[in-house]
Design a protein around this motif. Structure first.
Motif, PDB file in Angstrom:
ATOM      1  N   ALA A 190       0.832  -1.212   0.000  1.00  0.00           N
ATOM      2  CA  ALA A 190       0.000   0.000   0.000  1.00  0.00           C
ATOM      3  C   ALA A 190       0.862   1.255   0.000  1.00  0.00           C
ATOM      4  O   ALA A 190       0.559   2.235  -0.697  1.00  0.00           O
ATOM      5  CB  ALA A 190      -0.942  -0.011   1.207  1.00  0.00           C
ATOM      6  N   ASP A 191       1.949   1.257   0.761  1.00  0.00           N
ATOM      7  CA  ASP A 191       2.853   2.403   0.781  1.00  0.00           C
ATOM      8  C   ASP A 191       3.558   2.573  -0.563  1.00  0.00           C
ATOM      9  O   ASP A 191       3.769   3.698  -1.036  1.00  0.00           O
ATOM     10  CB  ASP A 191       3.894   2.245   1.891  1.00  0.00           C
ATOM     11  CG  ASP A 191       3.308   2.462   3.277  1.00  0.00           C
ATOM     12  OD1 ASP A 191       2.084   2.702   3.373  1.00  0.00           O
ATOM     13  OD2 ASP A 191       4.069   2.396   4.252  1.00  0.00           O
ATOM     14  N   ALA A 192       3.923   1.455  -1.176  1.00  0.00           N
ATOM     15  CA  ALA A 192       4.560   1.529  -2.488  1.00  0.00           C
ATOM     16  C   ALA A 192       3.612   2.138  -3.507  1.00  0.00           C
ATOM     17  O   ALA A 192       4.027   2.946  -4.357  1.00  0.00           O
ATOM     18  CB  ALA A 192       4.991   0.130  -2.931  1.00  0.00           C
ATOM     19  N   SER A 193       2.348   1.770  -3.444  1.00  0.00           N
ATOM     20  CA  SER A 193       1.354   2.327  -4.362  1.00  0.00           C
ATOM     21  C   SER A 193       1.246   3.834  -4.203  1.00  0.00           C
ATOM     22  O   SER A 193       1.202   4.579  -5.199  1.00  0.00           O
ATOM     23  CB  SER A 193      -0.009   1.672  -4.110  1.00  0.00           C
ATOM     24  OG  SER A 193      -1.010   2.252  -4.927  1.00  0.00           O
ATOM     25  N   ILE A 194       1.222   4.304  -2.972  1.00  0.00           N
ATOM     26  CA  ILE A 194       1.158   5.749  -2.717  1.00  0.00           C
ATOM     27  C   ILE A 194       2.386   6.452  -3.290  1.00  0.00           C
ATOM     28  O   ILE A 194       2.290   7.513  -3.920  1.00  0.00           O
ATOM     29  CB  ILE A 194       1.038   6.034  -1.211  1.00  0.00           C
ATOM     30  CG1 ILE A 194      -0.337   5.593  -0.684  1.00  0.00           C
ATOM     31  CG2 ILE A 194       1.276   7.502  -0.912  1.00  0.00           C
ATOM     32  CD1 ILE A 194      -1.480   6.463  -1.189  1.00  0.00           C
TER      33      ILE A 194
ATOM     34  N   PHE B 278       0.136  14.510  -0.124  1.00  0.00           N
ATOM     35  CA  PHE B 278       1.331  15.169  -0.648  1.00  0.00           C
ATOM     36  C   PHE B 278       2.064  15.925   0.458  1.00  0.00           C
ATOM     37  O   PHE B 278       3.289  15.856   0.569  1.00  0.00           O
ATOM     38  CB  PHE B 278       0.929  16.136  -1.774  1.00  0.00           C
ATOM     39  CG  PHE B 278       2.064  16.549  -2.669  1.00  0.00           C
ATOM     40  CD1 PHE B 278       2.289  15.900  -3.863  1.00  0.00           C
ATOM     41  CD2 PHE B 278       2.906  17.596  -2.317  1.00  0.00           C
ATOM     42  CE1 PHE B 278       3.333  16.270  -4.707  1.00  0.00           C
ATOM     43  CE2 PHE B 278       3.947  17.980  -3.142  1.00  0.00           C
ATOM     44  CZ  PHE B 278       4.163  17.313  -4.338  1.00  0.00           C
ATOM     45  N   ARG B 279       1.298  16.652   1.293  1.00  0.00           N
ATOM     46  CA  ARG B 279       1.918  17.418   2.378  1.00  0.00           C
ATOM     47  C   ARG B 279       2.566  16.485   3.390  1.00  0.00           C
ATOM     48  O   ARG B 279       3.659  16.762   3.906  1.00  0.00           O
ATOM     49  CB  ARG B 279       0.875  18.297   3.076  1.00  0.00           C
ATOM     50  CG  ARG B 279       1.494  19.184   4.178  1.00  0.00           C
ATOM     51  CD  ARG B 279       0.436  19.892   5.007  1.00  0.00           C
ATOM     52  NE  ARG B 279      -0.216  20.951   4.253  1.00  0.00           N
ATOM     53  CZ  ARG B 279      -1.520  20.988   3.993  1.00  0.00           C
ATOM     54  NH1 ARG B 279      -2.307  19.996   4.381  1.00  0.00           N
ATOM     55  NH2 ARG B 279      -2.037  22.010   3.346  1.00  0.00           N
ATOM     56  N   GLU B 280       1.930  15.352   3.696  1.00  0.00           N
ATOM     57  CA  GLU B 280       2.499  14.394   4.642  1.00  0.00           C
ATOM     58  C   GLU B 280       3.829  13.835   4.115  1.00  0.00           C
ATOM     59  O   GLU B 280       4.750  13.574   4.899  1.00  0.00           O
ATOM     60  CB  GLU B 280       1.520  13.248   4.881  1.00  0.00           C
ATOM     61  CG  GLU B 280       0.274  13.638   5.671  1.00  0.00           C
ATOM     62  CD  GLU B 280      -0.727  12.505   5.768  1.00  0.00           C
ATOM     63  OE1 GLU B 280      -0.484  11.440   5.135  1.00  0.00           O
ATOM     64  OE2 GLU B 280      -1.739  12.667   6.467  1.00  0.00           O
TER      65      GLU B 280
ATOM     66  N   HIS C 143      -7.718  15.185  -0.883  1.00  0.00           N
ATOM     67  CA  HIS C 143      -7.009  13.953  -0.542  1.00  0.00           C
ATOM     68  C   HIS C 143      -5.559  14.012  -1.029  1.00  0.00           C
ATOM     69  O   HIS C 143      -4.615  13.681  -0.299  1.00  0.00           O
ATOM     70  CB  HIS C 143      -7.730  12.754  -1.173  1.00  0.00           C
ATOM     71  CG  HIS C 143      -7.151  11.427  -0.810  1.00  0.00           C
ATOM     72  ND1 HIS C 143      -7.288  10.308  -1.602  1.00  0.00           N
ATOM     73  CD2 HIS C 143      -6.407  11.034   0.268  1.00  0.00           C
ATOM     74  CE1 HIS C 143      -6.667   9.297  -1.042  1.00  0.00           C
ATOM     75  NE2 HIS C 143      -6.123   9.702   0.099  1.00  0.00           N
ATOM     76  N   LEU C 144      -5.366  14.471  -2.277  1.00  0.00           N
ATOM     77  CA  LEU C 144      -4.015  14.589  -2.814  1.00  0.00           C
ATOM     78  C   LEU C 144      -3.200  15.584  -1.996  1.00  0.00           C
ATOM     79  O   LEU C 144      -2.031  15.319  -1.662  1.00  0.00           O
ATOM     80  CB  LEU C 144      -4.057  15.023  -4.274  1.00  0.00           C
ATOM     81  CG  LEU C 144      -2.717  15.390  -4.918  1.00  0.00           C
ATOM     82  CD1 LEU C 144      -1.734  14.221  -4.851  1.00  0.00           C
ATOM     83  CD2 LEU C 144      -2.908  15.832  -6.368  1.00  0.00           C
ATOM     84  N   ILE C 145      -3.788  16.724  -1.669  1.00  0.00           N
ATOM     85  CA  ILE C 145      -3.066  17.749  -0.915  1.00  0.00           C
ATOM     86  C   ILE C 145      -2.609  17.203   0.435  1.00  0.00           C
ATOM     87  O   ILE C 145      -1.462  17.409   0.856  1.00  0.00           O
ATOM     88  CB  ILE C 145      -3.950  19.000  -0.727  1.00  0.00           C
ATOM     89  CG1 ILE C 145      -4.158  19.699  -2.082  1.00  0.00           C
ATOM     90  CG2 ILE C 145      -3.325  19.966   0.277  1.00  0.00           C
ATOM     91  CD1 ILE C 145      -5.211  20.779  -2.056  1.00  0.00           C
TER      92      ILE C 145
END
Length: 330
Positions: free
Chosen positions: A267-271, A308-310, A303-305
């Protein structure tokens, strides 16, 4: 060795207009090197011929022309009919006579193969319905746009599904040819042909396709195939359970492979892959954040913002402005 010996492998080639010369030549070279002792190139153990409706020279995508050797005739004189594709363009489709020849071959139970975009030609004839089709990652979206109900295999170098074979093109054509040589003539002949072509070893069809740029570099073939599936479905991400099922493994096994190879869960790789694409779009396009969110599989701009910020400590707009500033300074 007697030239009258019945060959163990007989292949007829159909070359689509603007076909890929390298894929055709590589496939044929494996056959010729396996067909005779040494480097004699005599068509003894296997034979091959280029077919045509009217014997007019066929131009490849690089401009070089190939002269056909035989008319279409009876397809049952071959073990395989191999269609070699190339450029994807309405003008590069097979002639009605060639399409009819392929259908006769299928009715006669002659195995059909599509090399490079040759599988497009088979699919247009309805000859890949119910079969798995191997397509290069580069043409994955092209295939989906033309054949909406078919799901191409773009994480393997070639696919053998009963009496249909397909490969992604390039050097994978050599590996599919070696597979056929191994099947009909023997492993030693296949190894010899590949060795002379300076190819280290015969690769099985499920080897991941090389060349697709990824945010993460994996060595594990299973992980690489999963990463390719993630990248090929950016706009509508597949669940990890779905990816595992498509790869024929359990979710837990896939997670273990990711942990051992990359140190992160799937899941992290997908992100990370989707964020990499978002950064690419921020840098190279003027798309809105909402559109970029849609194209990279995030629920919406918010959601993207947030994600992305994280990951980066800044918003997508701030990141874009920073990149533009660096470009201006450069």
């Amino acid at each position: 060795m007697n030239l009258a010996t019945t060959p163990r492998l007989r292949i007829g080639f159909l070359l689509a207009p603007r076909f890929t010369l390298s894929a055709f030549a590589t496939f044929v070279d494996v056959l010729r090197l396996a067909a005779d002792d040494g480097d004699g190139s005599r068509p003894i153990r296997c034979r091959w011929t280029v077919l045509s409706r009217d014997m007019t020279p066929i131009q490849s995508s690089c401009g070089i022309k190939i002269q056909p050797e035989e008319p279409l005739g009876d397809p049952s004189r071959f073990d395989y009919i191999v269609t070699v594709g190339g450029l994807i363009d309405p003008a590069t489709t097979l002639s009605p006579e060639a399409a009819a020849f392929l259908k006769r071959a299928a009715e006669a139970r002659v195995s059909l193969a599509g090399i490079c975009t040759g599988v497009f030609a088979l699919a247009r004839c309805g000859l890949m319905d119910g079969y798995r089709s191997c397509v290069s990652w580069f043409h994955h979206e092209d295939f989906l746009s033309e054949f909406e109900k078919m799901r191409p295999v773009s994480d393997q170098i070639f696919v053998v599904d009963r009496d249909r074979l397909s490969c992604s093109g390039g050097v994978s054509a050599a590996h599919l040819a070696a597979f056929l040589v191994d099947r009909h003539i023997g492993r030693a002949a296949a190894r010899k042909a590949l060795s002379i072509l300076m190819i280290d070893e015969a690769l099985t069809g499920d080897r991941p396709q090389p060349g697709l740029p990824l945010e993460l570099t994996a060595r594990d073939p299973l992980v690489r195939r999963a990463l390719l599936a993630m990248q090929q479905n950016l706009h509508a991400p597949l669940s990890i359970a779905r990816i595992a099922r498509d790869l024929g493994v359990g979710r837990r096994k896939l997670e273990r492979h990711f942990s051992a190879d990359l140190g992160v869960p799937p899941a992290d790789a997908s992100i990370r892959i989707r964020l990499a694409q978002a950064r690419l779009l921020l840098r190279q396009s003027s798309h809105t954040i909402t559109r970029i969110a849609e194209e990279t599989g995030f629920c919406d701009a918010s959601h993207l913002i947030r994600v992305f910020r994280e990951a980066t400590g800044v918003t997508p707009d701030q990141w874009r402005q920073s990149e533009q500033g660096m470009t201006t300074e450069g």
